[in-house]
Design a protein around this motif. Structure first.
Motif, mmCIF file in Angstrom:
data_model
loop_
_atom_site.group_PDB
_atom_site.id
_atom_site.type_symbol
_atom_site.label_atom_id
_atom_site.label_comp_id
_atom_site.label_asym_id
_atom_site.label_seq_id
_atom_site.Cartn_x
_atom_site.Cartn_y
_atom_site.Cartn_z
ATOM 1 N N PHE A 417 0.850 -1.190 0.000
ATOM 2 C CA PHE A 417 0.000 0.000 0.000
ATOM 3 C C PHE A 417 0.883 1.236 0.000
ATOM 4 C CE2 PHE A 417 -1.797 -3.451 2.430
ATOM 5 C CZ PHE A 417 -3.086 -3.588 1.942
ATOM 6 N N ASP A 418 0.359 2.338 -0.547
ATOM 7 C CA ASP A 418 1.053 3.607 -0.347
ATOM 8 C C ASP A 418 0.663 4.169 1.012
ATOM 9 O OD1 ASP A 418 -1.476 4.730 -0.572
ATOM 10 O OD2 ASP A 418 -1.143 5.596 -2.560
ATOM 11 N N ARG A 419 1.191 5.314 1.354
ATOM 12 C CA ARG A 419 0.964 5.851 2.697
ATOM 13 C C ARG A 419 -0.469 6.324 2.903
ATOM 14 N NH1 ARG A 419 5.708 9.371 5.142
ATOM 15 N NH2 ARG A 419 4.358 8.908 6.896
ATOM 16 N N ASP A 420 -1.217 6.469 1.809
ATOM 17 C CA ASP A 420 -2.621 6.864 1.927
ATOM 18 C C ASP A 420 -3.565 5.670 1.983
ATOM 19 O OD1 ASP A 420 -1.956 9.567 1.860
ATOM 20 O OD2 ASP A 420 -1.954 9.592 -0.329
ATOM 21 N N GLY A 421 -2.999 4.447 1.967
ATOM 22 C CA GLY A 421 -3.839 3.260 2.076
ATOM 23 C C GLY A 421 -4.338 2.714 0.759
ATOM 24 N N LYS A 422 -3.810 3.218 -0.391
ATOM 25 C CA LYS A 422 -4.219 2.677 -1.679
ATOM 26 C C LYS A 422 -3.444 1.390 -1.952
ATOM 27 C CE LYS A 422 -5.493 7.087 -3.802
ATOM 28 N NZ LYS A 422 -5.193 8.057 -4.874
ATOM 29 N N LEU A 423 -4.127 0.391 -2.463
ATOM 30 C CA LEU A 423 -3.523 -0.908 -2.732
ATOM 31 C C LEU A 423 -2.722 -0.821 -4.032
ATOM 32 C CD1 LEU A 423 -3.258 -3.865 -1.869
ATOM 33 C CD2 LEU A 423 -5.319 -4.364 -3.197
ATOM 34 N N LEU A 424 -1.400 -1.093 -3.933
ATOM 35 C CA LEU A 424 -0.523 -1.024 -5.098
ATOM 36 C C LEU A 424 -0.240 -2.400 -5.686
ATOM 37 C CD1 LEU A 424 2.073 1.555 -3.717
ATOM 38 C CD2 LEU A 424 -0.013 2.000 -5.017
ATOM 39 N N TYR A 425 -0.223 -3.432 -4.848
ATOM 40 C CA TYR A 425 0.046 -4.792 -5.310
ATOM 41 C C TYR A 425 -0.762 -5.767 -4.472
ATOM 42 C CZ TYR A 425 2.209 -9.352 -5.758
ATOM 43 O OH TYR A 425 2.396 -10.701 -5.940
ATOM 44 N N CYS A 426 -1.198 -6.827 -5.131
ATOM 45 C CA CYS A 426 -1.941 -7.873 -4.422
ATOM 46 C C CYS A 426 -1.665 -9.190 -5.140
ATOM 47 C CB CYS A 426 -3.434 -7.547 -4.418
ATOM 48 S SG CYS A 426 -4.462 -8.848 -3.715
ATOM 49 N N ASN A 427 -1.394 -10.256 -4.379
ATOM 50 C CA ASN A 427 -1.176 -11.555 -5.021
ATOM 51 C C ASN A 427 -2.506 -12.142 -5.499
ATOM 52 O OD1 ASN A 427 -2.016 -11.972 -2.377
ATOM 53 N ND2 ASN A 427 -1.012 -13.958 -2.236
ATOM 54 N N ALA A 434 -12.338 -14.332 -4.225
ATOM 55 C CA ALA A 434 -13.507 -13.456 -4.293
ATOM 56 C C ALA A 434 -13.944 -13.196 -5.723
ATOM 57 C CB ALA A 434 -13.205 -12.134 -3.598
ATOM 58 N N SER A 435 -13.342 -13.934 -6.706
ATOM 59 C CA SER A 435 -13.671 -13.770 -8.128
ATOM 60 C C SER A 435 -13.479 -12.321 -8.579
ATOM 61 C CB SER A 435 -15.108 -14.227 -8.401
ATOM 62 O OG SER A 435 -15.270 -15.591 -8.061
ATOM 63 N N LEU A 436 -12.311 -11.754 -8.234
ATOM 64 C CA LEU A 436 -12.008 -10.364 -8.561
ATOM 65 C C LEU A 436 -10.850 -10.309 -9.545
ATOM 66 C CD1 LEU A 436 -12.143 -8.768 -4.985
ATOM 67 C CD2 LEU A 436 -13.901 -8.653 -6.752
ATOM 68 N N ALA A 437 -10.793 -9.233 -10.319
ATOM 69 C CA ALA A 437 -9.667 -8.941 -11.205
ATOM 70 C C ALA A 437 -8.794 -7.876 -10.539
ATOM 71 C CB ALA A 437 -10.170 -8.438 -12.555
ATOM 72 N N PRO A 438 -7.494 -7.797 -10.895
ATOM 73 C CA PRO A 438 -6.624 -6.791 -10.262
ATOM 74 C C PRO A 438 -7.165 -5.373 -10.379
ATOM 75 C CG PRO A 438 -5.302 -8.387 -11.480
ATOM 76 C CD PRO A 438 -6.735 -8.688 -11.798
ATOM 77 N N GLU A 439 -7.758 -5.027 -11.539
ATOM 78 C CA GLU A 439 -8.251 -3.650 -11.694
ATOM 79 C C GLU A 439 -9.424 -3.327 -10.785
ATOM 80 O OE1 GLU A 439 -9.695 -6.236 -15.170
ATOM 81 O OE2 GLU A 439 -7.815 -5.839 -14.089
ATOM 82 N N ASP A 440 -10.039 -4.365 -10.176
ATOM 83 C CA ASP A 440 -11.146 -4.109 -9.250
ATOM 84 C C ASP A 440 -10.666 -3.522 -7.924
ATOM 85 O OD1 ASP A 440 -12.941 -5.123 -11.088
ATOM 86 O OD2 ASP A 440 -12.813 -7.173 -10.302
ATOM 87 N N VAL A 441 -9.382 -3.731 -7.591
ATOM 88 C CA VAL A 441 -8.903 -3.319 -6.266
ATOM 89 C C VAL A 441 -7.655 -2.443 -6.330
ATOM 90 C CG1 VAL A 441 -9.920 -5.289 -5.070
ATOM 91 C CG2 VAL A 441 -7.637 -5.503 -6.058
ATOM 92 N N LEU A 442 -6.796 -2.603 -7.333
ATOM 93 C CA LEU A 442 -5.530 -1.868 -7.372
ATOM 94 C C LEU A 442 -5.770 -0.388 -7.643
ATOM 95 C CD1 LEU A 442 -3.181 -4.303 -9.329
ATOM 96 C CD2 LEU A 442 -3.490 -4.060 -6.867
ATOM 97 N N GLY A 443 -4.987 0.437 -6.945
ATOM 98 C CA GLY A 443 -5.090 1.885 -7.112
ATOM 99 C C GLY A 443 -6.225 2.520 -6.348
ATOM 100 N N VAL A 507 3.077 0.754 3.212
ATOM 101 C CA VAL A 507 2.608 -0.235 4.197
ATOM 102 C C VAL A 507 2.591 -1.597 3.521
ATOM 103 C CG1 VAL A 507 0.659 -0.961 5.633
ATOM 104 C CG2 VAL A 507 1.232 1.476 5.444
ATOM 105 N N ILE A 508 3.002 -2.627 4.268
ATOM 106 C CA ILE A 508 2.920 -3.994 3.781
ATOM 107 C C ILE A 508 1.945 -4.753 4.668
ATOM 108 C CG2 ILE A 508 4.926 -4.715 5.151
ATOM 109 C CD1 ILE A 508 5.557 -6.690 2.839
ATOM 110 N N GLY A 509 1.110 -5.561 4.049
ATOM 111 C CA GLY A 509 0.079 -6.273 4.804
ATOM 112 C C GLY A 509 0.047 -7.753 4.455
ATOM 113 N N PHE A 510 -0.292 -8.559 5.457
ATOM 114 C CA PHE A 510 -0.437 -10.001 5.285
ATOM 115 C C PHE A 510 -1.758 -10.416 5.923
ATOM 116 C CE2 PHE A 510 4.053 -9.008 5.741
ATOM 117 C CZ PHE A 510 4.601 -9.602 4.620
ATOM 118 N N ALA A 511 -2.393 -11.417 5.330
ATOM 119 C CA ALA A 511 -3.646 -11.920 5.897
ATOM 120 C C ALA A 511 -3.787 -13.395 5.537
ATOM 121 C CB ALA A 511 -4.841 -11.124 5.379
ATOM 122 N N VAL A 512 -4.359 -14.159 6.476
ATOM 123 C CA VAL A 512 -4.564 -15.592 6.278
ATOM 124 C C VAL A 512 -5.990 -15.933 6.693
ATOM 125 C CG1 VAL A 512 -3.810 -17.911 6.906
ATOM 126 C CG2 VAL A 512 -2.130 -16.072 6.701
#
Length: 734
Positions: A417-427, A434-443, A507-512
């Motif tokens: 994430f950037d410092r404003d909480g925008k998602l920059l990368y997601c595996n 969740a049947s999502l595409a990267p463009e649904d969440v990135l940026g 910010v780097i985030g992990f979730a399981v």
């Protein structure tokens, strides 16, 4: 015949004389009327002489032109003083200038004005020409003096003997002398001693008509030298003119230019980039003019040659001599042609295959255009060997791909994430779940992602967590995320992402997904709760059973005859009650795995004191725990409780016979390796027989201590001190 007194002599006739003059003579009355006209050159008049007689000037010249003459006539007639006048008139020959002298003539009582008129057109033109020439001469001389005085160069004028006879202000500034001082000096005084001897020869050359040009260092008044450029010649009148220019600044500029050029040469030759300066000749021929060391180092590295001089050679010939293949040479030609044609920089990358391996070059061609020129005079070919960088970049890209594949293979969530909480990368795993595409969440802000749409409180909590992580805090928590139609428990962790200097860049985030674990833990908690209830029930029933056995022993002891037998049964009953008390403590404890042994000891002491009521009234029993972890499991609490019970019962039974009073202290302490439990009384102590022959109770204490992996010790004296030492941790069984 004598003239009569008072008689006037006859006046001579002046008409013939006046008619013979070249000038024109008119006689006017006071009104400006022509009375007489005498003129040999009357043809200059625009009217016949006779036609003027009797006419006025107003009629001949017009009122405006005649007015100044009529006014002059009046003044002359009134004053008698002659007047001079100059005026133009239109005559047969055109516009002419005339001068007139007006004089008063008296004839009896009649006064007239005689005007002597002369044509001054030619003389006036000559005078005006002379005046104009004089003015031009004066102006030229003034300009000459101004030019000399304010010239930017020093001007020295000397006579044949070398004495200064004229200098300008700039000359004074150059040598630091005043004008008066210089005019008392000669040329050798301003020249260094080693050059003064040649002045006579220079004067001789100038006398033969030769102009001299040379550079001199003149001596200043303060002793310093000033570098000058002199232009000298001898004038026609024998004077020597020297024009002197201060070239100190030019010399400094030349030195600085040479130094700058030297520095540029050093930079050019020692820069790590490959640089070749190529001259563009007419017809488009490209000739190598300079090549730096890095270029020659590449020749040795890529082609194995270091003895090929490319300078002065045609670019194609030079590269061919190095070993570059013709097709590689031709690949660059369009870039050179475009730079020369458009005068715009070109950037590109080329592969340079050679006998020592392939090299990758990052190339720039920069046009060199001189001021005012329309075409390139040179081009600078600059290249950087990026072979290693390309290889590292390729390895880095491969590493990134492997890392991306690894991250995509993980089922858990990994996000940047950037410092404003925008998602920059997601595996890939959480997107697929969740049947999502990267463009649904990135940026986008992470809390607006579809995973959190089900709960406003989760979105607000996630927003706060990302803000805290961007401020440097590491936050871990569990939340509920939505994957399609399924809600899942997710264990999340967010922390700051820092650069090499420690600054937070994101910010780097992990979730399981821990839904299965949560369900398992819930089942385990339910099962554990059931087992705890069962264990409590078991401890409760064991305690009840022990109490029943104790009650049976109590009733049997009352029916038995003999004090010894009753005493034995009572001791057994006390030991059973001590065991029962341990199970009662476990039944009531929050933790079924361990017994709070200090609390247990206090309860046991109260119970023992209650059984020996007559003694307890004279003996004070205390329990004190100094330190140590006195939370013991059941398998250690039972033997230690039986041992303490035995020691406490013995102290109350034997230490205070008769009516003797005293104290019994139960103390607990700990060291690094051992736990110590002591029973100390201030009673009568043990007899010699008791010390030498230990009874069943003491033997049981030793046995219980050994069972715990420890030992028991006794100090007999004024009172008795019994000590039990057991290890902090249970020793493994053999």
């Amino acid at each position: 015949m004598k003239r009569q007194s008072g008689a006037r002599a006859p006046r001579p006739d002046l008409a013939p004389l006046l008619a013979a003059l070249d000038d024109i003579v008119f006689e006017f009355d006071a009104r400006g009327t022509f009375l007489q006209a005498w003129a040999r050159n009357a043809q200059k008049l625009s009217r016949p002489r006779r036609s003027l007689i009797g006419r006025t000037l107003d009629e001949v010249l017009g009122e405006a032109a005649a007015k100044p003459f009529v006014e002059a006539f009046s003044r002359v007639l009134a004053s008698g003083q002659a007047e001079e006048m100059q005026y133009p008139l239109e005559v047969r020959e055109g516009r002419r200038w005339f001068s007139g002298r007006l004089s008063r003539v008296t004839r009896g009582r009649r006064r007239t004005v005689v005007a002597l008129i002369r044509d001054i057109t030619e003389s006036r033109a000559t005078s005006e020409a002379l005046a104009a020439a004089r003015r031009r001469l004066e102006q030229g001389e003034a300009q000459y003096r101004a030019l000399v005085e304010y010239a930017s160069d020093g001007i020295f004028v000397a006579d044949r003997g070398g004495r200064y006879i004229e200098v300008n202000s700039r000359a004074c500034e150059l040598v630091g002398y005043s004008r008066e001082e210089l005019l008392r000096m000669s040329v050798p005084e301003l020249v260094p001693a080693d050059l003064a001897a040649g002045i006579a020869d220079q004067f001789e050359q100038m006398a033969r008509g030769r102009a001299l040009f040379f550079e001199y260092e003149l001596k200043r008044k303060d002793g310093s030298l000033v570098a000058t450029e002199l232009s000298t010649r001898m004038l026609e009148d024998g004077r020597v003119l020297a024009i002197v220019r201060d070239i100190s600044a030019r010399r400094r500029a030349d030195r600085e230019l040479r130094q700058s050029q030297h520095r540029l040469d050093l930079i050019f030759d020692n820069t790590s980039d490959l640089q070749v300066l190529i001259r563009v000749e007419p017809g488009g021929r490209l000739v190598v003019e300079m090549a730096n060391r890095a270029f020659h180092a590449l020749l040795l590295q890529a082609f194995g040659v270091d003895d090929v001089d490319v300078v002065g050679r045609d670019r194609t010939d030079a590269l061919t001599a190095i070993g570059v293949r013709p097709e590689e040479i031709e690949r660059e030609r369009p870039h050179f042609e475009r730079v020369i044609r458009t005068r715009e920089r070109a950037d590109y990358t080329i592969d340079v295959p050679g006998p020592c391996g392939q090299r990758v070059l990052e190339v720039s061609i920069v046009p060199v255009v001189e001021d005012g020129a329309q075409a390139c005079s040179h081009v600078l070919w600059t290249a950087r060997d990026i072979t290693d960088r390309v290889r590292v970049t390729a390895r880095l890209a491969a590493s990134k791909r492997r890392l991306s594949q690894i991250l995509d293979a993980l089922f858990g969530f990994v996000g940047l994430f950037d410092r404003d909480g925008k998602l920059l990368y997601c595996n890939q795993a959480p997107l697929a779940a969740a049947s999502l595409a990267p463009e649904d969440v990135l940026g986008r802000p992470f809390w607006e992602a579809p995973w959190w749409r089900h709960s406003a409180s989760e979105r607000e909590r996630l927003k706060d967590v990302l803000r805290r992580a961007a401020a440097g805090e590491t936050v871990r928590f569990e939340a509920t995320a939505q994957f399609g139609e399924r809600l899942a428990s997710v264990d999340q962790s967010y922390g700051p992402l820092r650069d090499d200097q420690g600054a937070i860049t994101g910010v780097i985030g992990f979730a399981v997904d821990v839904s299965e674990r949560v369900r398992t833990e819930a089942a385990l908690r339910s099962s554990l709760q059931e087992k705890e209830i069962l264990l409590r029930e078991i401890h409760h029933r064991v305690k009840n059973n022990l109490q029943i056995v104790g009650s049976l022993l109590y009733f049997h002891s009352r029916k038995m005859e003999g004090d010894a037998a009753q005493a034995v049964l009572r001791d057994v009953q006390a030991r059973l009650e001590a065991m029962s008390l341990v199970h009662a403590s476990l039944y009531e404890a929050a933790d079924l795995a361990a017994v709070d042994f200090v609390a247990y000891a206090r309860s046991m002491a109260e119970q023992v004191v209650g059984v020996h009521g007559s003694v307890a009234r004279r003996v004070q029993v205390t329990v004190d725990a100094a330190s140590g972890p006195w939370s013991l499991p059941l398998e250690r609490a039972l033997p230690l409780g039986l041992a303490l019970n035995e020691l406490l019962v013995n102290a109350l039974k034997y230490a205070f016979p008769g009516d003797r009073a005293g104290t019994v202290a139960v103390r607990f302490s700990a060291s690094d390796d051992e736990l110590e439990a002591s029973v100390i009384d201030d009673g009568v102590g043990a007899s010699d027989d008791a010390r030498s022959t230990a009874g069943f109770g003491l033997r049981m204490v030793h046995a219980l201590a050994e069972q715990l992996g420890g030992r028991a010790s006794f100090d007999f004296g004024a009172g008795t001190r019994a000590r039990l030492f057991i290890p902090r941790s249970p020793r493994p069984s053999a």
